[in-house]
Design an enzyme around this catalytic site. Structure first.
Site, short mmCIF file in Angstrom:
data_model
loop_
_atom_site.label_atom_id
_atom_site.label_comp_id
_atom_site.label_asym_id
_atom_site.label_seq_id
_atom_site.Cartn_x
_atom_site.Cartn_y
_atom_site.Cartn_z
N ALA A 62 0.84 -1.20 0.00
CA ALA A 62 0.00 0.00 0.00
C ALA A 62 0.87 1.25 0.00
O ALA A 62 2.00 1.24 0.47
CB ALA A 62 -0.89 -0.01 1.24
N GLY A 103 0.62 -5.81 -0.38
CA GLY A 103 -0.23 -5.71 -1.56
C GLY A 103 0.54 -5.95 -2.84
O GLY A 103 -0.01 -6.41 -3.85
N GLU A 106 0.55 -9.52 -3.31
CA GLU A 106 -0.81 -9.94 -3.69
C GLU A 106 -1.07 -9.64 -5.16
O GLU A 106 -1.69 -10.44 -5.87
CB GLU A 106 -1.84 -9.25 -2.78
N GLU A 126 1.66 -7.74 6.86
CA GLU A 126 0.51 -7.03 7.44
C GLU A 126 0.30 -7.32 8.92
O GLU A 126 -0.15 -6.46 9.67
CB GLU A 126 -0.77 -7.39 6.66
#
Ligand code: NAD
Length: 695
Positions: A62, A103, A106, A126
């Site tokens: 992020a 992310g 991901e 995270e």
């Protein structure tokens, strides 16, 4: 400014991410990826797509600069982008180098193939912020590397080098040369071979003994993460990956993150994450302030602190000249440094070669002449102004102009120390915590005349030696010790009123502190506090005496170093209940005419922690600390305040400042305490009245 570019290379479209420093997945970048894929879909000449980042990072996850802003959630959010990747019918290849985290990983896992540079750092971190990967990470990673390894990575948040995934479909090819060239070659080959769009969501996922494995995992994770709900939610989500359909697993993941985002623990962990970043900024010292070059460091005093400080610099590869007055003390200090490295080698944490290299960077000396060309000198001699005066006068006359002269003093007036030199602008406090080679905190004490480039340099060097630096103004005890004195004071008052040392320590440790106040006093040495108190009693004859603490010191009970303090130690470090102390406490109470009362654990915690908060508010108001989160950082990194509570000031915010102030006014009515002590600090009272918070 666009965060992506789109190019065509033969039959392959290349989407290049460009959002320095780590390709945080901000709004523009997400939009750019989505638009790129759409464009590629619409172009019949394009047969495959490559998504690539910079050399430094595919993506670190992020974009933290967007946190708390509408852009963070603006469509397309990451889940939308990944869903798009799941539905597109042209193969998408992630070309990964540097770091691929959160992310970013991901995103890579939602691509259909992945090529990677060896040595890339891979993580889903995270959990360290009290949450879990919320864009399919808990569902895709187990499908790619197996349930057990994925669970380990997700629960720990650990970083793993890409080479450890050889043989798994997490990475289809390792590219030694140019990453883009490798990715394009892979894409062309995929087109030639008519490789299908391989979606991770369609891959099987399971565990041969799922029930037993997850039972074991719950027990192990549960006992290791008592105060943190996130690791257990990670287990639940990975279990769903192994036992449910992909979309059902995604729902478990989504419910878990929604729940976790609102927990106090996650709020606290995210606060700590941002507080650390904020602490490195000084309002009137802009980012582009020039810094001085630090290639050689001098340390004066090879005692407890001097040796620990030295180790930090040796570990960072910076040569240190360490100075003592006498050969014997110098030898002892050097030996202690050598032994620290030897212990690291014995524990397998350092190679013998490395230990040797570090010792080679050490230059012991008895002569100030050897400090003449140092860039930074840190003084760690006895805590006496007279001794410091001599040291700084000598430094002023021997060390080259432009060098930074730092003091590790814990209590003395830095402005006075600076005045012993003709260059007060070059003088700064670097207050390390013991053991200095281990504790993260460094209070950077800013004197009235400390130059801005000196501050900027010290903040930079702190990073280099892996410390969390927090700027403090000059006052007695700076931020940390000034507050802890109030906390210790209140613990000692409660001892007089009726609580036992065990009860106080237990309550505070249950709250989450690494160590209760009386165990801490025994560890630090009662004589230090006693010496300060004696000075204060002389300076302020009306001041309240701490009768029990003084009596223990009068009896030579200084804590661990004398084998007895508030506890007895029987030659070890383990505190044991001492009936002798019960008797001393009893006698003191009788002398003071106190009838002991039962004090609840709740009251113990409130009085100790609120004492911290009230002094923190004063420190903030006086401008000693720049911001409330700096105070939190001091307590999280230097004083064992429970991380999941985010530090004293965030804790106060979470309790509600009105409630905190109201409790303080009740404490002020207790006839045994100092009612002045419990008057809410003006800033606290004001914020409470306005319904505001510190942070
Ligand atoms: P220490 O007694 O262990 O070490 C001090 C060393 O300085 C001794 O080895 C002594 O021989 C040497 N020394 C004394 N005068 C000297 C001189 N003029 N020139 C060269 N060397 C000299 O003390 P310490 O615990 O390391 O504390 C040092 C400083 O660090 C003090 O200012 C103290 O307040 C501060 N400090 C201590 C702690 C702690 O927990 N011990 C924590 C933070 C800061």
């Amino acid at each position: 400014m666009s965060s992506t570019s789109y190019d065509i290379n033969g039959r392959v479209a290349v989407i290049s991410m460009d959002n320095p420093p780590v390709n945080g997945l901000g709004y523009e970048l997400r939009r750019g990826i989505l638009d790129g894929i759409r464009k590629a879909e619409a172009d019949d000449n394009v047969k495959a797509v490559v998504i690539i980042g910079s050399e430094k990072a595919f993506s670190g996850g992020a974009d933290i600069s967007e946190f708390g802003t509408p852009k963070a959630m603006a469509e397309p959010n990451l889940n939308t982008v990944l869903h798009f990747l799941d539905t597109t019918d042209k193969p998408v290849i992630a070309a990964i180098g540097g770091i691929v985290m959160g992310g970013g990983l991901e995103l890579a896992m939602a691509c259909h193939y992945r090529v990677v540079k060896p040595g890339t750092q891979v993580a889903l971190p995270e959990v360290k912020l009290g949450i879990l990967p919320g864009a399919g990470g808990t569902q895709r990673l187990p499908r790619l590397i197996g349930v057990e390894q994925a669970l380990n990575m997700i629960v720990s948040g650990a970083t793993v080098p890409s080479d450890q995934f050889k043989g798994s479909p997490l990475f289809d090819e390792y590219v030694d040369g140019d990453l883009l060239e490798g990715a394009l070659a892979y894409a062309e080959k995929a087109v030639d071979e008519n490789k299908p769009v391989r979606r991770v969501r369609d891959m099987p996922c399971g565990h041969p003994r799922a029930e037993a494995f997850f039972l074991y995992a719950r027990n192990a994770v549960g006992s290791m993460s008592k105060n943190y709900p996130a690791p257990m939610k990670c287990v639940e989500a990975v279990e769903a990956a192994a036992t449910k359909k992909f979309d059902e697993g995604l729902k478990v993941e989504r419910d878990a993150i929604t729940y976790l985002l609102n927990t106090d623990e996650s709020v606290a962990l995210r606060h700590a994450f941002f507080a650390e970043r904020a602490a490195s900024k000084i309002a009137d010292v802009p980012k582009d302030t020039p810094t001085r070059e630090i290639n050689k460091v001098g340390v004066i005093g090879a005692g407890t602190m001097g040796t620990g400080i030295t180790i930090n610099f040796l570990n960072a590869g910076i040569p240190v000249t360490i100075l003592e007055m006498q050969q014997e003390n110098l030898d002892r200090g050097v030996e202690n440094i050598r032994k620290t490295f030897e212990r690291q080698v014995a524990k397998g944490r350092m190679s013998e070669d490395k230990a040797k290299q570090r010792m080679e960077l050490l230059n012991p000396t008895l002569s100030y002449d050897d400090l003449a060309d140092m860039d930074l000198v840190i003084e760690a001699v006895f805590e006496e102004m007279g001794v410091k005066q001599k040291v700084f006068e000598t430094l002023d006359s021997t060390v080259k102009q432009g060098a930074i002269l730092a003091s590790n003093t814990s209590t003395l007036d830095l402005n006075k120390i600076a005045s012993f030199t003709k260059r007060p602008g070059d003088v700064v406090g670097m207050h390390f915590f013991s053991p200095a080679n281990i504790m993260k905190l460094l209070e950077v004490v800013r004197g009235d005349e400390t130059a801005k480039d000196v501050l900027a340099t010290v903040m930079q060097i702190a990073k280099k030696i892996k410390k969390t630096a927090v700027v403090s103004g000059v006052c007695d005890g700076f931020i940390g010790n000034r507050m802890i004195n109030k906390y210790q004071f209140e613990a000692l008052i409660m001892l007089e009123e009726g609580a036992s040392p065990q009860q106080i320590d237990k309550a505070i440790e249950k709250f989450g502190f690494a160590m209760g106040p009386l165990r801490m006093a025994d560890l630090a040495g009662g004589d230090i506090g006693w010496a300060i108190r004696k000075r204060l009693y002389e300076e302020h004859p009306d001041m309240k005496r701490l009768v029990i603490a003084d009596r223990l010191c009068e009896l030579g009970r200084y804590g661990q170093k004398t084998g007895a303090g508030f506890y007895k130690y029987d030659g070890g470090r383990e505190p044991k209940h001492d009936p002798e102390v019960d008797k001393i406490i009893d006698d003191c109470r009788k002398e003071m005419g106190i009838t002991p009362r039962k004090i609840s654990s709740e009251e113990i915690v409130k009085r100790c922690v609120y004492a911290l908060i009230n002094e923190g508010a004063r420190i903030l108001e006086e401008g000693i600390a720049q911001r409330a989160s700096d105070i939190d950082m001091v307590y999280l990194t230097g004083y064992g305040f429970p991380i999941y509570r985010g530090g004293p000031m965030l804790y106060a915010d979470s309790m509600g400042l009105l409630n905190v102030a109201r409790d303080m006014r009740v404490f002020a009515e207790n006839p045994h305490t100092d009612s002045e002590f419990w008057q809410p600090a003006p800033l606290l009272a004001k914020l409470a009245d306005e319904g505001k918070t510190f942070n």
